[in-house]
Design an enzyme around this catalytic site. Structure first.
Site, PDB file in Angstrom:
ATOM      1  N   ASN A 116       1.910  12.314 -15.290  1.00  0.00           N
ATOM      2  CA  ASN A 116       1.365  11.885 -16.574  1.00  0.00           C
ATOM      3  C   ASN A 116       0.237  12.793 -17.037  1.00  0.00           C
ATOM      4  N   LEU A 117       0.047  12.786 -18.352  1.00  0.00           N
ATOM      5  CA  LEU A 117      -0.906  13.720 -18.964  1.00  0.00           C
ATOM      6  C   LEU A 117      -2.318  13.591 -18.380  1.00  0.00           C
TER       7      LEU A 117
ATOM      8  N   TYR B 291      13.863   4.549 -13.730  1.00  0.00           N
ATOM      9  CA  TYR B 291      12.630   3.753 -13.794  1.00  0.00           C
ATOM     10  C   TYR B 291      12.641   2.862 -15.033  1.00  0.00           C
TER      11      TYR B 291
ATOM     12  N   LEU C 220       0.816  -1.225   0.000  1.00  0.00           N
ATOM     13  CA  LEU C 220       0.000   0.000   0.000  1.00  0.00           C
ATOM     14  C   LEU C 220       0.848   1.273   0.000  1.00  0.00           C
TER      15      LEU C 220
ATOM     16  N   LEU D 228       7.539   0.633  -8.359  1.00  0.00           N
ATOM     17  CA  LEU D 228       7.465   2.094  -8.300  1.00  0.00           C
ATOM     18  C   LEU D 228       7.531   2.608  -9.726  1.00  0.00           C
TER      19      LEU D 228
ATOM     20  N   ASP E  95       5.370  -6.823   1.671  1.00  0.00           N
ATOM     21  CA  ASP E  95       6.306  -6.352   0.654  1.00  0.00           C
ATOM     22  C   ASP E  95       6.756  -7.504  -0.242  1.00  0.00           C
TER      23      ASP E  95
ATOM     24  N   LYS F 201      12.959  -1.369 -15.520  1.00  0.00           N
ATOM     25  CA  LYS F 201      12.046  -2.260 -16.264  1.00  0.00           C
ATOM     26  C   LYS F 201      12.837  -3.128 -17.249  1.00  0.00           C
TER      27      LYS F 201
ATOM     28  N   SER G  96       6.996  -2.141 -19.814  1.00  0.00           N
ATOM     29  CA  SER G  96       6.590  -0.837 -20.324  1.00  0.00           C
ATOM     30  C   SER G  96       7.212  -0.593 -21.692  1.00  0.00           C
TER      31      SER G  96
ATOM     32  N   VAL H 190       1.485  22.060 -21.578  1.00  0.00           N
ATOM     33  CA  VAL H 190       1.713  21.180 -22.732  1.00  0.00           C
ATOM     34  C   VAL H 190       3.204  21.261 -23.038  1.00  0.00           C
TER      35      VAL H 190
ATOM     36  N   ARG I  98       9.694  18.455 -22.366  1.00  0.00           N
ATOM     37  CA  ARG I  98      10.100  17.865 -21.090  1.00  0.00           C
ATOM     38  C   ARG I  98      11.320  16.983 -21.356  1.00  0.00           C
TER      39      ARG I  98
ATOM     40  N   PHE J 165       1.672   0.359 -23.277  1.00  0.00           N
ATOM     41  CA  PHE J 165       1.881   1.698 -23.828  1.00  0.00           C
ATOM     42  C   PHE J 165       1.333   2.697 -22.797  1.00  0.00           C
TER      43      PHE J 165
HETATM   44  P1  NAD Z   1       0.413   1.717  -8.948  1.00  0.00           P
HETATM   45  O1  NAD Z   1       1.424   2.483  -8.203  1.00  0.00           O
HETATM   46  O2  NAD Z   1      -0.991   2.180  -8.952  1.00  0.00           O
HETATM   47  O3  NAD Z   1       0.418   0.184  -8.478  1.00  0.00           O
HETATM   48  C1  NAD Z   1       1.583  -0.456  -8.000  1.00  0.00           C
HETATM   49  C2  NAD Z   1       1.215  -1.134  -6.698  1.00  0.00           C
HETATM   50  O4  NAD Z   1       2.372  -1.795  -6.202  1.00  0.00           O
HETATM   51  C3  NAD Z   1       0.760  -0.148  -5.625  1.00  0.00           C
HETATM   52  O5  NAD Z   1      -0.463  -0.592  -5.068  1.00  0.00           O
HETATM   53  C4  NAD Z   1       1.881  -0.183  -4.593  1.00  0.00           C
HETATM   54  O6  NAD Z   1       1.399   0.036  -3.283  1.00  0.00           O
HETATM   55  C5  NAD Z   1       2.434  -1.574  -4.799  1.00  0.00           C
HETATM   56  N1  NAD Z   1       3.832  -1.738  -4.399  1.00  0.00           N
HETATM   57  C6  NAD Z   1       4.897  -0.942  -4.699  1.00  0.00           C
HETATM   58  N2  NAD Z   1       6.009  -1.418  -4.151  1.00  0.00           N
HETATM   59  C7  NAD Z   1       5.674  -2.567  -3.527  1.00  0.00           C
HETATM   60  C8  NAD Z   1       6.403  -3.524  -2.773  1.00  0.00           C
HETATM   61  N3  NAD Z   1       7.710  -3.397  -2.564  1.00  0.00           N
HETATM   62  N4  NAD Z   1       5.731  -4.582  -2.268  1.00  0.00           N
HETATM   63  C9  NAD Z   1       4.397  -4.721  -2.450  1.00  0.00           C
HETATM   64  N5  NAD Z   1       3.655  -3.841  -3.146  1.00  0.00           N
HETATM   65  C10 NAD Z   1       4.279  -2.775  -3.670  1.00  0.00           C
HETATM   66  O7  NAD Z   1       0.955   1.583 -10.452  1.00  0.00           O
HETATM   67  P2  NAD Z   1       0.257   0.970 -11.738  1.00  0.00           P
HETATM   68  O8  NAD Z   1       0.013   2.080 -12.692  1.00  0.00           O
HETATM   69  O9  NAD Z   1      -0.857   0.094 -11.340  1.00  0.00           O
HETATM   70  O10 NAD Z   1       1.456   0.134 -12.333  1.00  0.00           O
HETATM   71  C11 NAD Z   1       1.578  -1.257 -12.105  1.00  0.00           C
HETATM   72  C12 NAD Z   1       2.829  -1.752 -12.786  1.00  0.00           C
HETATM   73  O11 NAD Z   1       2.769  -1.443 -14.176  1.00  0.00           O
HETATM   74  C13 NAD Z   1       4.111  -1.098 -12.249  1.00  0.00           C
HETATM   75  O12 NAD Z   1       5.119  -2.083 -12.189  1.00  0.00           O
HETATM   76  C14 NAD Z   1       4.442  -0.076 -13.312  1.00  0.00           C
HETATM   77  O13 NAD Z   1       5.813   0.168 -13.393  1.00  0.00           O
HETATM   78  C15 NAD Z   1       3.938  -0.756 -14.572  1.00  0.00           C
HETATM   79  N6  NAD Z   1       3.606   0.200 -15.656  1.00  0.00           N
HETATM   80  C16 NAD Z   1       2.688   1.179 -15.424  1.00  0.00           C
HETATM   81  C17 NAD Z   1       2.400   2.111 -16.426  1.00  0.00           C
HETATM   82  C18 NAD Z   1       1.426   3.219 -16.181  1.00  0.00           C
HETATM   83  O14 NAD Z   1       1.432   4.186 -16.947  1.00  0.00           O
HETATM   84  N7  NAD Z   1       0.560   3.126 -15.191  1.00  0.00           N
HETATM   85  C19 NAD Z   1       3.039   2.019 -17.672  1.00  0.00           C
HETATM   86  C20 NAD Z   1       3.952   0.985 -17.887  1.00  0.00           C
HETATM   87  C21 NAD Z   1       4.219   0.066 -16.861  1.00  0.00           C
HETATM   88  N1  UFG Z   2       2.487  15.804 -21.245  1.00  0.00           N
HETATM   89  C1  UFG Z   2       2.151  17.133 -21.220  1.00  0.00           C
HETATM   90  N2  UFG Z   2       1.832  17.687 -20.016  1.00  0.00           N
HETATM   91  C2  UFG Z   2       1.830  16.989 -18.852  1.00  0.00           C
HETATM   92  C3  UFG Z   2       2.170  15.624 -18.889  1.00  0.00           C
HETATM   93  C4  UFG Z   2       2.500  15.066 -20.112  1.00  0.00           C
HETATM   94  O1  UFG Z   2       2.152  17.789 -22.243  1.00  0.00           O
HETATM   95  O2  UFG Z   2       1.531  17.559 -17.786  1.00  0.00           O
HETATM   96  C5  UFG Z   2       2.792  15.182 -22.546  1.00  0.00           C
HETATM   97  C6  UFG Z   2       4.168  14.548 -22.615  1.00  0.00           C
HETATM   98  O3  UFG Z   2       5.122  15.500 -22.992  1.00  0.00           O
HETATM   99  C7  UFG Z   2       3.950  13.440 -23.648  1.00  0.00           C
HETATM  100  C8  UFG Z   2       2.487  13.019 -23.415  1.00  0.00           C
HETATM  101  O4  UFG Z   2       1.877  14.112 -22.727  1.00  0.00           O
HETATM  102  O5  UFG Z   2       4.043  13.964 -24.945  1.00  0.00           O
HETATM  103  C9  UFG Z   2       2.354  11.775 -22.572  1.00  0.00           C
HETATM  104  O6  UFG Z   2       3.092  11.945 -21.363  1.00  0.00           O
HETATM  105  P1  UFG Z   2       2.896  10.978 -20.105  1.00  0.00           P
HETATM  106  O7  UFG Z   2       3.769  11.481 -19.021  1.00  0.00           O
HETATM  107  O8  UFG Z   2       1.458  10.810 -19.807  1.00  0.00           O
HETATM  108  O9  UFG Z   2       3.401   9.562 -20.646  1.00  0.00           O
HETATM  109  P2  UFG Z   2       4.827   9.124 -21.202  1.00  0.00           P
HETATM  110  O10 UFG Z   2       4.594   8.565 -22.563  1.00  0.00           O
HETATM  111  O11 UFG Z   2       5.826  10.177 -21.071  1.00  0.00           O
HETATM  112  O12 UFG Z   2       5.235   7.973 -20.185  1.00  0.00           O
HETATM  113  C10 UFG Z   2       4.319   6.934 -19.827  1.00  0.00           C
HETATM  114  C11 UFG Z   2       4.683   6.441 -18.429  1.00  0.00           C
HETATM  115  C12 UFG Z   2       5.995   5.732 -18.457  1.00  0.00           C
HETATM  116  C13 UFG Z   2       5.975   4.667 -19.492  1.00  0.00           C
HETATM  117  C14 UFG Z   2       5.629   5.235 -20.841  1.00  0.00           C
HETATM  118  C15 UFG Z   2       5.537   4.174 -21.899  1.00  0.00           C
HETATM  119  O13 UFG Z   2       4.780   7.519 -17.531  1.00  0.00           O
HETATM  120  O14 UFG Z   2       6.186   5.124 -17.217  1.00  0.00           O
HETATM  121  O15 UFG Z   2       4.360   5.894 -20.759  1.00  0.00           O
HETATM  122  O16 UFG Z   2       4.699   3.174 -21.451  1.00  0.00           O
HETATM  123  F1  UFG Z   2       7.196   4.101 -19.560  1.00  0.00           F
END
Ligand code: NAD
Ligand code: UFG
Length: 341
Positions: A198-199, A148, A32, A82, A57, A152, A123, A216, A291, A177
Site C-alpha cells: 500500500n501507498l 482477497y 498473531l 488476511l 485461530d 470479502k 472493504s 508511482v 499496477r 476505504f
Molecule cells: P492486520 O493484518 O493488521 O490485522 C489482522 C489481524 O488478524 C492480525 O493481527 C492477524 O494476526 C489476525 N489474524 C489473521 N488471521 C487470523 C486467524 N485465522 N485467526 C486469528 N487471527 C488472525 O490488518 P488490518 O489492516 O488491521 O485489517 C483488519 C481487517 O480489515 C482485515 O479483515 C482486512 O481485510 C480489513 N480491511 C483492511 C483494510 C486496510 O487497508 N488495512 C482495508 C479494507 C479492509
Molecule cells: N500506489 C503507488 N505506489 C505504491 C503503492 C500504491 O503509486 O507503492 C498507488 C496505487 O496505484 C493507488 C494508490 O496508490 O492509486 C493507493 O494504493 P493502495 O495500494 O494504498 O490502496 P488500494 O486502493 O489499491 O487498495 C486498498 C487496500 C485494499 C482495499 C482497498 C479499498 O489495499 O485491500 O484499498 O478499501 F480493498
C-alpha cells in the site's frame, strides 16, 4: 464485553482502545500471524488496563465455543483476516480458508452461543470498478479483481444469508476505504512484516531511508494529475465508526451496510506533496506503469453513516500523515535500539 477477532492488528487494536476508552471491556482473539504480542501491551498502556487476550485461530470452533461460553461477550467485531492482494493471487486457498472459512465458523459459534451482534471489516474493494463517484452503499457490488477482494464479497454474502435466516441477527458490514495514519500517541500503527503493497506504508519506509524510492503506479489515469485517487481515512476515525456501529446495531436487525470514508479523494501526488510539506522530508519517486487491477478513482459517499450512525471522519490528510510519520519514527527508533542490543 466485546470480542475483537484480529484485535492485535492495525485496525482491531485501534478499535480496542476506542471501546476501552468508554469504560467497556474487550477480549482479543488473534493468532498473531500478522501482528505482535507487544500490540496488546500498547493497548494496555493507552487504555490504562489490559484487554483480555487469547492467542488462537478464529477458525477454531472449539476455542470460539469456549470463549463465548466463558466470557460475557454480547457482540463481536470481526477484523481477523488476511489482506495482502498480491499474496491472495498466489495463495488463494489460504485467503478463502481464513477469510471466508473464519467468518463461517465465527457465525456458527455465535449463533450457537446466542450472540447475534456482529460488525464485519469489509472493504470498498467489493464495489469493484465502480465508475460513478462518490460511491454510495446503494451502488451494486462489482467483481473484485483478486481473491482477497472476492473473499470479502463472499463474506458479505455469507453474512447476508445468515441474517436473512434468523431475525435475531444484527450485522453491520463496514466498507473501509483507505485506512492510514496511527494513534496520536505514536504507540499504535501499521507495522508491515514484509514489503508493503500500500501507498502509505511504502512511502513511510522511503521517508525513513529503508527504501530508495517510491514507485508511482500510473500517471495516465483520467484524474487531474494523472495519478490514482483514493479516499484516505484516519484509522482512529475508522475505529470510532466501529463503536458507533456497535451502538446502532442494538436497535437494528438484519444487515446494515455502511461506508467508512471521508468523502474526499486525494491523488498519489497530492499525498506525496502533503507528506513532504508536513514533515519536511523529501520523497524520491519514479513513475511506473499502472499496477494491474488498480482503478483510477475511489471515494466514498459517507452520508448514510452520518445519518444512521451519527459518525463522520474528522481528521485531515495532514493529521493522518503527521500521525503516521510519528509512528514510523518511533518504530525506527525501537528497531535501532533492538539491533544495537
Ligand atoms: P492486520 O493484518 O493488521 O490485522 C489482522 C489481524 O488478524 C492480525 O493481527 C492477524 O494476526 C489476525 N489474524 C489473521 N488471521 C487470523 C486467524 N485465522 N485467526 C486469528 N487471527 C488472525 O490488518 P488490518 O489492516 O488491521 O485489517 C483488519 C481487517 O480489515 C482485515 O479483515 C482486512 O481485510 C480489513 N480491511 C483492511 C483494510 C486496510 O487497508 N488495512 C482495508 C479494507 C479492509
Ligand atoms: N500506489 C503507488 N505506489 C505504491 C503503492 C500504491 O503509486 O507503492 C498507488 C496505487 O496505484 C493507488 C494508490 O496508490 O492509486 C493507493 O494504493 P493502495 O495500494 O494504498 O490502496 P488500494 O486502493 O489499491 O487498495 C486498498 C487496500 C485494499 C482495499 C482497498 C479499498 O489495499 O485491500 O484499498 O478499501 F480493498
Amino acid at each position: 464485553m466485546i470480542l475483537i477477532t484480529g484485535g492485535a492488528g492495525y485496525i482491531g487494536a485501534h478499535v480496542a482502545v476506542e471501546w476501552m476508552d468508554r469504560g467497556e471491556d474487550v477480549l482479543i482473539l488473534d493468532n498473531l500471524c500478522n501482528s505482535e504480542r507487544s500490540a496488546i501491551e500498547r493497548i494496555s498502556t493507552l487504555a490504562g488496563r489490559p484487554p483480555g487476550f487469547v492467542y488462537g485461530d478464529v477458525r477454531n470452533r472449539r476455542l470460539l465455543d469456549t470463549l463465548l461460553r466463558d466470557y460475557p461477550i454480547d457482540a463481536v467485531v470481526h477484523c481477523a483476516g488476511l489482506k495482502a492482494v498480491g499474496e491472495s493471487v498466489r495463495e488463494p486457498l489460504r485467503y478463502y480458508d481464513t477469510n471466508v472459512g473464519g467468518s463461517v465458523v465465527l457465525c456458527q459459534a455465535m449463533a450457537q452461543a446466542g450472540v447475534f451482534r456482529l460488525v464485519f471489516s469489509s472493504s470498498a474493494t467489493v464495489y469493484g470498478d465502480c465508475t460513478r463517484m462518490p460511491i454510495s452503499e446503494t451502488c451494486t457490488t462489482g467483481q473484485p479483481t483478486n481473491p482477497y477482494g472476492m473473499s470479502k464479497l463472499m463474506c458479505e454474502n455469507v453474512m447476508k444469508s445468515v441474517a436473512g435466516s434468523d431475525p435475531r441477527w444484527s450485522i453491520g458490514l463496514l466498507r473501509y476505504f483507505n485506512p492510514i495514519g496511527a494513534h496520536a500517541s505514536g504507540l499504535l500503527g501499521e507495522a508491515p512484516t514484509s514489503t508493503p503493497n500500500n501507498l502509505l506504508p511504502y512511502l513511510l519506509q522511503v521517508a525513513s531511508g529503508e527504501r530508495q524510492a517510491l514507485s508511482v503506479y500510473g500517471r495516465d489515469y483520467p484524474t487531474p494529475d494523472g495519478t490514482g485517487v483514493r479516499d484516505y481515512i484516519h484509522v482512529v476515525d475508522l475505529a470510532q465508526g466501529h463503536t458507533c456501529a456497535l451502538d446502532a446495531l442494538r436497535e437494528r436487525r438484519g444487515i446494515s451496510v455502511w461506508n467508512l470514508g471521508t468523502g474526499r479523494g486525494y491523488s498519489v501526488l497530492e499525498v506525496i506533496n502533503a507528506f513532504e510539506k508536513v514533515t519536511g522530508v523529501p520523497i524520491p519517486m519514479t513513475f511506473e506503469p499502472r499496477r494491474p487491477g488498480d482503478i483510477a478513482c475511489c471515494w466514498a459517499d459517507p452520508r448514510k453513516s452520518l445519518e444512521e450512525l451519527g459518525w463522520q471522519a474528522r481528521h485531515s490528510l495532514e493529521s493522518m500523515l503527521t500521525d503516521a510519520w510519528r509512528w514510523q519514527c518511533n518504530q525506527h527508533r525501537h528497531e535501532k535500539i533492538r539491533q544495537a542490543n
